[in-house]
Design an enzyme around this catalytic site. Sequence first.
Site, short mmCIF file in Angstrom:
data_model
loop_
_atom_site.label_atom_id
_atom_site.label_comp_id
_atom_site.label_asym_id
_atom_site.label_seq_id
_atom_site.Cartn_x
_atom_site.Cartn_y
_atom_site.Cartn_z
CE1 TYR A 1 21.65 -40.15 -6.61
CE2 TYR A 1 21.50 -42.11 -4.75
CZ TYR A 1 21.74 -40.85 -4.89
OH TYR A 1 22.29 -39.84 -4.14
CG ASP B 1 14.12 -39.31 -10.56
OD1 ASP B 1 14.75 -39.93 -9.66
OD2 ASP B 1 14.37 -38.17 -10.87
CE LYS C 1 21.40 -35.05 -11.91
NZ LYS C 1 22.50 -35.38 -11.06
#
Length: 421
Positions: A138, A233, A261
């Site tokens: 994702y 990613d 994050k």
Amino acid sequence: MELLKEAKKYLVGGVNSPVRAFKSVGCEPIFLVRAKGSKVYDLEGKEYIDYLGSWGVALLGHAPEEVVEKVKEEAKKGLSFGLTNPYEVKLAKEVVEAIPSVDKVRFVNSGTEATMSAIRLARGVKGRKFVVKFEGCYHGHYDSLLVSAGSGVATFGLPGTAGIPEEVARLTLVLPYNDTNALKEAFERYGEDIACAIVEPIAGNMGVVIPDLEFLKELRKLTQECGALLIFDEVITGFRVSLSGAQGLFKIEPDLTTLGKVLGGGFPVGAYGGREKIMKELAPEGSIYQAGTLSGNPIAMVAGYYTLLKVKEERPYQKLHERTKELAEGILSITKERGIPSTVNYATSMLTLFFTDEEVRDYESAKRSDLKLFAKFFKNLLEEGVLIPPSQFEAWFISTAHTKEDLERTLEKVERAIKRL
Ligand code: KE4
């Protein structure tokens, strides 16, 4: 329950991100009102040992003193300026120094913005339109990446949700993770039309899935050979599995890296970066456009900067790995003792328990685990006062604030939650 009813009057599903509605675990969501160290507290003041870690943000535990103090101090000087502030430069320098493949970086406001922009940059630099992604990974909710695999192994994608035109989805090739043969076949057939391949170098969004090094090396080789860019990613793994992310562990250099994050220290920050020769194609130096009102927001930069300083100073990775291993082995000894099919995949500071006997090495095997049992386990654990992500396909996060005592208490609670299944 009352607040949930109220929330549903104004927020769709009462949430601002679907997974917070606890749909896949079939129980009512809780609201959190306070977080400190390894603990979070709900509306009724109940304490939980926290392994959600705000989906991977809280590497240092929640609200580290130094970061909060600096945020308070700088906030008094202003919250958003609209022109560049010195903290953007400071944090950019920390990122460039931490990640060998990144010479230049661009801050944005989320992981989605980072991956979306990296894809646009790759397509612009390469003058090609096809993107390769991997099933179960994702990368945020950008149209070209919210695409599910078509039938067969190496086929062009189908819209992952309504609202994505199939013309867009068809530009994305979705391959099985850890499948080197599928990789070779796809690059043989489509290589010269591929602008980039994007991958979670350690997957967190199937639950934790560890890559075969062979698979990643082949991906690096094939992208190099056909002139496509490789995008790692590292929105989850960046600064989490090592100071230089998964690429630092595996010694594989991508062309672009996306981050988020941990990088924002709790504030909305994403970033993408890579070699100078690629990044300079971005406006204002180059012509490939991407922009953002709150990109490089001074308070977010302060939070990120002092977070990375603290991570650099603590170098917590060895200890985090030991704690994660201890928790993984502790959980497995409990489930095995009661004959429950289970396996735990883990990397430094991130782990996932699957209720299955087979090795989980891709999305298909992850989906074969017992999702109903997971939902019951999640609910029991929540009642015992341990918060894990409300979905099988996520990672539990261990922070530097989780003490040995926290882990021991966690295992006692896991044992009780398992016994009650
Ligand atoms: P955001 O746009 O949610 O900041 O980042 C998107 C993203 C990109 N790349 C990876 C590897 C990610 O894991 C994410 C976001 N992660 C999910 C949970 N794993 C965020 C939780 C949510 O959607 O509420």
